[in-house]
Design a protein around this motif. Structure first.
Motif, PDB file in Angstrom:
ATOM      1  N   ALA A  69       0.819  -1.214   0.000  1.00 14.67           N
ATOM      2  CA  ALA A  69       0.000   0.000   0.000  1.00 14.67           C
ATOM      3  C   ALA A  69       0.848   1.257   0.000  1.00 14.67           C
ATOM      4  O   ALA A  69       0.366   2.327  -0.352  1.00 14.67           O
ATOM      5  CB  ALA A  69      -0.916  -0.010   1.225  1.00 14.67           C
ATOM      6  N   PRO A  84       1.253   6.424  -1.272  1.00 18.56           N
ATOM      7  CA  PRO A  84       0.088   5.528  -1.349  1.00 18.56           C
ATOM      8  C   PRO A  84      -0.966   6.026  -2.336  1.00 18.56           C
ATOM      9  O   PRO A  84      -1.523   5.232  -3.098  1.00 18.56           O
ATOM     10  CB  PRO A  84      -0.473   5.548   0.073  1.00 18.56           C
ATOM     11  CG  PRO A  84       0.639   5.970   0.944  1.00 18.56           C
ATOM     12  CD  PRO A  84       1.577   6.785   0.122  1.00 18.56           C
ATOM     13  N   ALA A  85      -1.194   7.331  -2.334  1.00 19.15           N
ATOM     14  CA  ALA A  85      -2.266   7.872  -3.176  1.00 19.15           C
ATOM     15  C   ALA A  85      -1.956   7.724  -4.658  1.00 19.15           C
ATOM     16  O   ALA A  85      -2.859   7.721  -5.488  1.00 19.15           O
ATOM     17  CB  ALA A  85      -2.486   9.343  -2.825  1.00 19.15           C
ATOM     18  N   ILE A 123      -4.012   2.001  -5.870  1.00 22.99           N
ATOM     19  CA  ILE A 123      -4.477   0.872  -5.066  1.00 22.99           C
ATOM     20  C   ILE A 123      -5.636   1.365  -4.209  1.00 22.99           C
ATOM     21  O   ILE A 123      -5.833   2.564  -4.065  1.00 22.99           O
ATOM     22  CB  ILE A 123      -3.364   0.361  -4.131  1.00 22.99           C
ATOM     23  CG1 ILE A 123      -2.706   1.549  -3.428  1.00 22.99           C
ATOM     24  CG2 ILE A 123      -2.341  -0.447  -4.870  1.00 22.99           C
ATOM     25  CD1 ILE A 123      -2.504   1.355  -1.993  1.00 22.99           C
ATOM     26  N   MET A 153      -7.696   0.251  -0.384  1.00 20.08           N
ATOM     27  CA  MET A 153      -7.504  -0.625   0.769  1.00 20.08           C
ATOM     28  C   MET A 153      -8.735  -0.622   1.661  1.00 20.08           C
ATOM     29  O   MET A 153      -9.345   0.422   1.879  1.00 20.08           O
ATOM     30  CB  MET A 153      -6.283  -0.145   1.554  1.00 20.08           C
ATOM     31  CG  MET A 153      -5.829  -1.079   2.652  1.00 20.08           C
ATOM     32  SD  MET A 153      -4.086  -0.787   3.011  1.00 20.08           S
ATOM     33  CE  MET A 153      -3.869  -1.785   4.475  1.00 20.08           C
ATOM     34  N   PHE A 181      -9.832  -1.597   5.515  1.00 17.98           N
ATOM     35  CA  PHE A 181      -9.162  -1.846   6.782  1.00 17.98           C
ATOM     36  C   PHE A 181     -10.014  -2.687   7.721  1.00 17.98           C
ATOM     37  O   PHE A 181     -11.226  -2.751   7.605  1.00 17.98           O
ATOM     38  CB  PHE A 181      -8.851  -0.517   7.472  1.00 17.98           C
ATOM     39  CG  PHE A 181      -7.827   0.297   6.750  1.00 17.98           C
ATOM     40  CD1 PHE A 181      -6.487   0.181   7.072  1.00 17.98           C
ATOM     41  CD2 PHE A 181      -8.200   1.175   5.751  1.00 17.98           C
ATOM     42  CE1 PHE A 181      -5.542   0.932   6.416  1.00 17.98           C
ATOM     43  CE2 PHE A 181      -7.257   1.929   5.084  1.00 17.98           C
ATOM     44  CZ  PHE A 181      -5.924   1.805   5.416  1.00 17.98           C
ATOM     45  N   ASN A 241     -17.794   9.888   2.800  1.00 16.31           N
ATOM     46  CA  ASN A 241     -16.741   8.888   2.911  1.00 16.31           C
ATOM     47  C   ASN A 241     -16.361   8.319   1.559  1.00 16.31           C
ATOM     48  O   ASN A 241     -15.184   8.165   1.244  1.00 16.31           O
ATOM     49  CB  ASN A 241     -17.213   7.746   3.814  1.00 16.31           C
ATOM     50  CG  ASN A 241     -16.798   7.946   5.259  1.00 16.31           C
ATOM     51  OD1 ASN A 241     -15.643   7.765   5.601  1.00 16.31           O
ATOM     52  ND2 ASN A 241     -17.737   8.359   6.074  1.00 16.31           N
ATOM     53  N   PHE A 261     -14.704  11.109  -0.726  1.00 21.94           N
ATOM     54  CA  PHE A 261     -13.492  11.803  -0.270  1.00 21.94           C
ATOM     55  C   PHE A 261     -12.264  11.510  -1.140  1.00 21.94           C
ATOM     56  O   PHE A 261     -11.554  12.420  -1.570  1.00 21.94           O
ATOM     57  CB  PHE A 261     -13.206  11.413   1.190  1.00 21.94           C
ATOM     58  CG  PHE A 261     -12.079  12.186   1.820  1.00 21.94           C
ATOM     59  CD1 PHE A 261     -12.237  13.517   2.152  1.00 21.94           C
ATOM     60  CD2 PHE A 261     -10.861  11.574   2.079  1.00 21.94           C
ATOM     61  CE1 PHE A 261     -11.205  14.230   2.749  1.00 21.94           C
ATOM     62  CE2 PHE A 261      -9.822  12.279   2.670  1.00 21.94           C
ATOM     63  CZ  PHE A 261      -9.992  13.611   3.002  1.00 21.94           C
ATOM     64  N   GLY A 262     -12.049  10.244  -1.419  1.00 21.58           N
ATOM     65  CA  GLY A 262     -10.880   9.866  -2.213  1.00 21.58           C
ATOM     66  C   GLY A 262     -10.923  10.474  -3.604  1.00 21.58           C
ATOM     67  O   GLY A 262      -9.915  10.967  -4.114  1.00 21.58           O
ATOM     68  N   GLU A 307     -12.552  13.158  -4.428  1.00 19.50           N
ATOM     69  CA  GLU A 307     -12.380  14.594  -4.258  1.00 19.50           C
ATOM     70  C   GLU A 307     -10.883  14.934  -4.173  1.00 19.50           C
ATOM     71  O   GLU A 307     -10.409  15.874  -4.806  1.00 19.50           O
ATOM     72  CB  GLU A 307     -13.088  15.005  -2.970  1.00 19.50           C
ATOM     73  CG  GLU A 307     -13.330  16.483  -2.837  1.00 19.50           C
ATOM     74  CD  GLU A 307     -13.883  16.810  -1.458  1.00 19.50           C
ATOM     75  OE1 GLU A 307     -14.640  15.988  -0.901  1.00 19.50           O
ATOM     76  OE2 GLU A 307     -13.519  17.864  -0.932  1.00 19.50           O
ATOM     77  N   MET A 308     -10.147  14.132  -3.420  1.00 22.57           N
ATOM     78  CA  MET A 308      -8.710  14.352  -3.255  1.00 22.57           C
ATOM     79  C   MET A 308      -7.965  14.179  -4.581  1.00 22.57           C
ATOM     80  O   MET A 308      -6.930  14.767  -4.792  1.00 22.57           O
ATOM     81  CB  MET A 308      -8.127  13.362  -2.231  1.00 22.57           C
ATOM     82  CG  MET A 308      -8.562  13.606  -0.818  1.00 22.57           C
ATOM     83  SD  MET A 308      -7.978  15.183  -0.176  1.00 22.57           S
ATOM     84  CE  MET A 308      -9.506  16.027   0.159  1.00 22.57           C
ATOM     85  N   HIS A 309      -8.527  13.349  -5.449  1.00 23.44           N
ATOM     86  CA  HIS A 309      -7.887  13.139  -6.744  1.00 23.44           C
ATOM     87  C   HIS A 309      -8.426  14.093  -7.802  1.00 23.44           C
ATOM     88  O   HIS A 309      -8.186  13.904  -8.998  1.00 23.44           O
ATOM     89  CB  HIS A 309      -8.042  11.690  -7.196  1.00 23.44           C
ATOM     90  CG  HIS A 309      -7.082  10.764  -6.507  1.00 23.44           C
ATOM     91  ND1 HIS A 309      -7.330  10.265  -5.252  1.00 23.44           N
ATOM     92  CD2 HIS A 309      -5.874  10.289  -6.876  1.00 23.44           C
ATOM     93  CE1 HIS A 309      -6.308   9.506  -4.891  1.00 23.44           C
ATOM     94  NE2 HIS A 309      -5.416   9.502  -5.846  1.00 23.44           N
ATOM     95  N   ARG A 314     -15.990   2.630  -0.723  1.00 29.07           N
ATOM     96  CA  ARG A 314     -14.962   3.656  -0.810  1.00 29.07           C
ATOM     97  C   ARG A 314     -13.788   3.160  -1.663  1.00 29.07           C
ATOM     98  O   ARG A 314     -13.223   3.897  -2.463  1.00 29.07           O
ATOM     99  CB  ARG A 314     -14.489   3.991   0.603  1.00 29.07           C
ATOM    100  CG  ARG A 314     -13.554   5.143   0.657  1.00 29.07           C
ATOM    101  CD  ARG A 314     -13.355   5.612   2.055  1.00 29.07           C
ATOM    102  NE  ARG A 314     -12.702   4.602   2.869  1.00 29.07           N
ATOM    103  CZ  ARG A 314     -12.414   4.778   4.157  1.00 29.07           C
ATOM    104  NH1 ARG A 314     -12.737   5.884   4.758  1.00 29.07           N
ATOM    105  NH2 ARG A 314     -11.811   3.838   4.836  1.00 29.07           N
ATOM    106  N   ARG A 317     -12.299   3.769  -6.842  1.00 24.43           N
ATOM    107  CA  ARG A 317     -11.006   4.141  -7.392  1.00 24.43           C
ATOM    108  C   ARG A 317     -10.656   3.398  -8.675  1.00 24.43           C
ATOM    109  O   ARG A 317      -9.678   3.730  -9.315  1.00 24.43           O
ATOM    110  CB  ARG A 317      -9.911   3.854  -6.355  1.00 24.43           C
ATOM    111  CG  ARG A 317     -10.092   4.607  -5.054  1.00 24.43           C
ATOM    112  CD  ARG A 317      -9.638   6.037  -5.215  1.00 24.43           C
ATOM    113  NE  ARG A 317      -8.315   6.093  -5.795  1.00 24.43           N
ATOM    114  CZ  ARG A 317      -7.206   5.976  -5.113  1.00 24.43           C
ATOM    115  NH1 ARG A 317      -7.252   5.807  -3.826  1.00 24.43           N
ATOM    116  NH2 ARG A 317      -6.032   6.025  -5.705  1.00 24.43           N
TER     117      ARG A 317
END
Lengths: 369, 306
Positions: free
Chosen positions: A50, A72-73, A77, A79, A81, A95, A98-99, A101-103, A146, A150
């Protein structure tokens, strides 16, 4: 070269080596399970894939790209948890988004993807709730949702089912398997539960003490354990392991075991010639389903041997009944069909299928036969 | 469902003798408990009562000896005087400018200290570096250095920085002292915050500050309240630093209150002093009433666990 290559990777924390040189090559679409007891290095290996931890040496290659020094970003990949790790302050929608949005994915596209994933996992009606208002199984779905947004090269699962109750765990196991068949994404999955490993994987890597002990298909691992650890760890109830000695019977190797009343039995190994090792002490390994009542023995096997032994305990388990007796001074579990009238304290015939028997060196724990 | 109803009726007919007896008879230990609690309550509230009633009566009624009596003639003149006209130090400005000084000191000091404490707690728990424990230990140690010890070095520092005798200087001093405590609070709170959340956010592509801002800070409500109440009360009530590091135009409320009480020439205007004292206490009281409910919750949820 596979799709995901773990190439001579090691990991040390200070002077402590938690993962010794490891090579694993995973093909695209495979479901690899890393299984082993706590502290075997499986989670460390996953974290290195990761990018949450750096490799101490060697390299990890995903889709032809070396991942050393890649954040990691940027590894493409996703993940899931053990604790689900849902952001408590955000709604389910937040939730999942979010990922993305960050990308820097535009809002319209995010909304579309969220709807799609929610549909797939049947969590559409939960999108506006906070994680605190969800049950364990629902949280698990959201966590997977979530990850799904990706379209990752590799999915990583870190013991995702260990916080669920037994019933839900079985259900979610099936769902994960369905998801894998549907999406065909490469998955690396960490668990300490050998049943999860056997049911989910296309390949298993059994780890212990920072080493990969054996890697192979579930069937290979189950039928042909490479050493005593793998034999004892995989399978439930676990494989019977008890002391025996190699003798020669009609020019072929056989295992001599002592029975509870002081007699001994000689059990020839199937399909082997020559010995040269008479007198060698071994640890004999026979799975419970290879010790049955005479009528229940595998008819295709050409090496079934019947011995008399005293029944100590019976444990009915619905379709089967587990019968405990003594062989080689150890408790040995046999698996009888539930309708066999077997009572504790009586002598009974046990049919041992030697085609399924394996043997280990008691000192080195390596496989001999 | 006739059967359960019948049961309930018979059960109820059997009951009255038992419950009736306890209800009619007086439960003496409980009465004693409430009496004692009531007495304590009065004992603790008495000073507030004295301050309040005496700040609302003319001076003549106080000097006549009626400390405990309700005002014969109700008046807010002492409050007006304390706020805007009373002699404080050399000038007759009332407490108003100093109240403003205190606000200008306490708000930035609390805000900055809380944010830095949160950031420190975040780094010390989620981005542990070599020597993190030592750094935390030193910060903790800073909490317990007696104020008196730093007075002279701090005066020198403020002089060198060119902010001696200013409100900014006071903000700085309180920040330096407050960071140890705010870090302690947030560190312990974040220690119980799952690391996996940070890892998940990293995989999602969030950076150092985004994780702090979007994930940790929104979940820090209870501990932020604890931290803010603690800092606010301490900084607002501080006298030593206020007296040591301020000039006439930058004195905080506590120092001004002291000057008000000490510097009156001639007649001591007790009613004005009482009004001034209540004014000095009101902001902390206000903070407790607004946020006190979260205070206990915050203490329970984070800082107690280590």
């Amino acid at each position: 070269m596979g799709f995901l290559d773990i190439d001579r990777v090691t990991k040390s924390f200070g002077g402590l080596k938690v993962l010794h040189e490891t090579d694993i090559s995973v093909e695209e679409g495979e479901f690899l399970v890393l299984v082993g007891p706590s502290g075997c290095g499986k989670s460390t290996l996953l974290n290195m894939i990761a990018g949450l931890e750096e490799v101490s040496s060697g390299q990890i290659v995903i889709n032809g790209r070396s991942m050393n020094g890649v954040k990691p970003a940027d590894r493409n990949i996703a993940m899931v948890f053990q604790s689900y790790a849902l952001y408590p302050n955000m709604t389910v929608r937040g939730n999942i988004s979010f990922g993305m949005e960050m990308h820097g994915i535009p809002k319209k596209e995010r909304e579309k993807k969220i709807a799609e994933v929610a549909e797939l996992l049947q969590i559409s009606q939960l999108l506006d709730r906070k994680p605190g208002q969800l049950s364990g199984g629902q949280r698990q779905r959201v966590a997977m949702g979530r990850a799904l947004t990706r379209d990752p090269d590799v999915f990583l699962f870190d013991e995702p089912l260990s916080n669920l109750d037994a019933k839900l765990r079985v259900d979610m196991r099936t769902e994960i398997k369905k998801l894998h068949q549907k999406l065909g994404t490469t998955i690396v999955y960490v668990t300490h539960d050998q049943i999860e490993a056997l049911t989910l994987s296309t390949r298993i890597a059994v780890m212990y003490g920072g080493y990969v002990q054996q890697i192979g298909t579930p069937q290979e691992i189950y039928d042909n354990p490479a050493n005593l650890f793998v034999a004892g760890f995989m399978g439930s109830p676990s494989m019977n392991l008890f002391p025996a000695r190699i003798v020669s019977a009609n020019g072929a190797p056989a295992a001599e075991i002592s029975l509870s009343d002081g007699r001994s039995a000689v059990l020839p190994f199937a399909g082997r010639d020559g010995t040269g090792e008479e007198g060698r002490e071994i640890t004999l390994g026979i799975r419970p389903e290879a010790i049955t009542e005479p009528d229940g023995a595998d008819r295709k096997s050409r090496a079934v041997h019947v011995v008399d032994s005293r029944v100590e305990i019976t444990e009915p388990a619905g379709s089967d009944i587990f019968v405990v007796t003594q062989m080689g001074g150890k408790d040995v579990t046999a698996r009888f069909s539930a309708d066999v009238p077997v009572k504790p304290g009586e002598d009974f015939q046990f049919a041992i299928n030697m085609e399924k028997a394996v043997a280990f060196d008691p000192k080195t724990e390596a496989r001999i036969i | 469902m006739p059967a359960p109803t019948a049961n309930a009726v018979t059960a109820r007919t059997g009951e009255p003798s038992a419950t009736g007896a306890t209800r009619a008879g007086i439960h003496w230990p409980r009465v004693a408990l409430y009496v004692i609690l009531g007495l304590f309550c009065i004992y603790y509230l008495l000073p507030l009562y004295v301050m309040l009633v005496n700040s609302l009566k003319p001076l003549s009624e106080i000097t006549a000896g009626g400390m405990m009596a309700l005002p014969g003639e109700w008046t807010i003149a002492p409050w007006q005087s304390a706020w805007s006209t009373a002699q404080v130090g050399v000038e007759a400005t009332g407490l108003r400018p100093y109240f403003i000084n205190s606000l200008l000191m306490v708000v930035p000091a609390v805000a900055i200290t809380t944010v830095i404490g949160a950031l420190n707690g975040y780094v010390l728990t989620k981005w542990r570096f070599r020597g993190a424990t030592l750094v935390f230990g030193l910060l903790l140690f800073g909490c317990f250095i007696p104020f008196q010890m730093v007075l002279i070095p701090m005066a020198r520092m403020l002089g060198l920085m060119g902010i001696a005798g200013t409100v900014t200087g006071l903000v700085f001093v309180h920040m330096v002292y407050g960071i140890g405590f705010s870090t302690l609070y947030f560190r312990n709170y974040y220690a119980a915050f799952p690391d996996e959340l940070v890892r998940a956010a990293q995989i999602d592509g969030a950076g150092f500050f985004t994780i702090f801002w979007r994930i940790l800070l929104p979940s820090s409500g209870p501990i932020a309240v604890v931290c803010i109440i603690w800092l606010f009360t301490n900084i607002w009530n501080d006298f030593l630093f206020g007296a040591s590091f301020s000039d006439f135009d930058s004195q905080p409320m506590t120092v001004a209150l002291n000057n008000l009480v000490q510097s009156s020439t001639g007649v001591k205007e007790y009613n004005v002093h009482f009004a001034g004292a209540i004014m000095a206490a009101l902001p902390t009281l206000f903070v407790y009433i607004v946020a006190g409910r979260y205070f206990v919750r915050g203490l329970m949820s984070g800082s107690v666990k280590g």
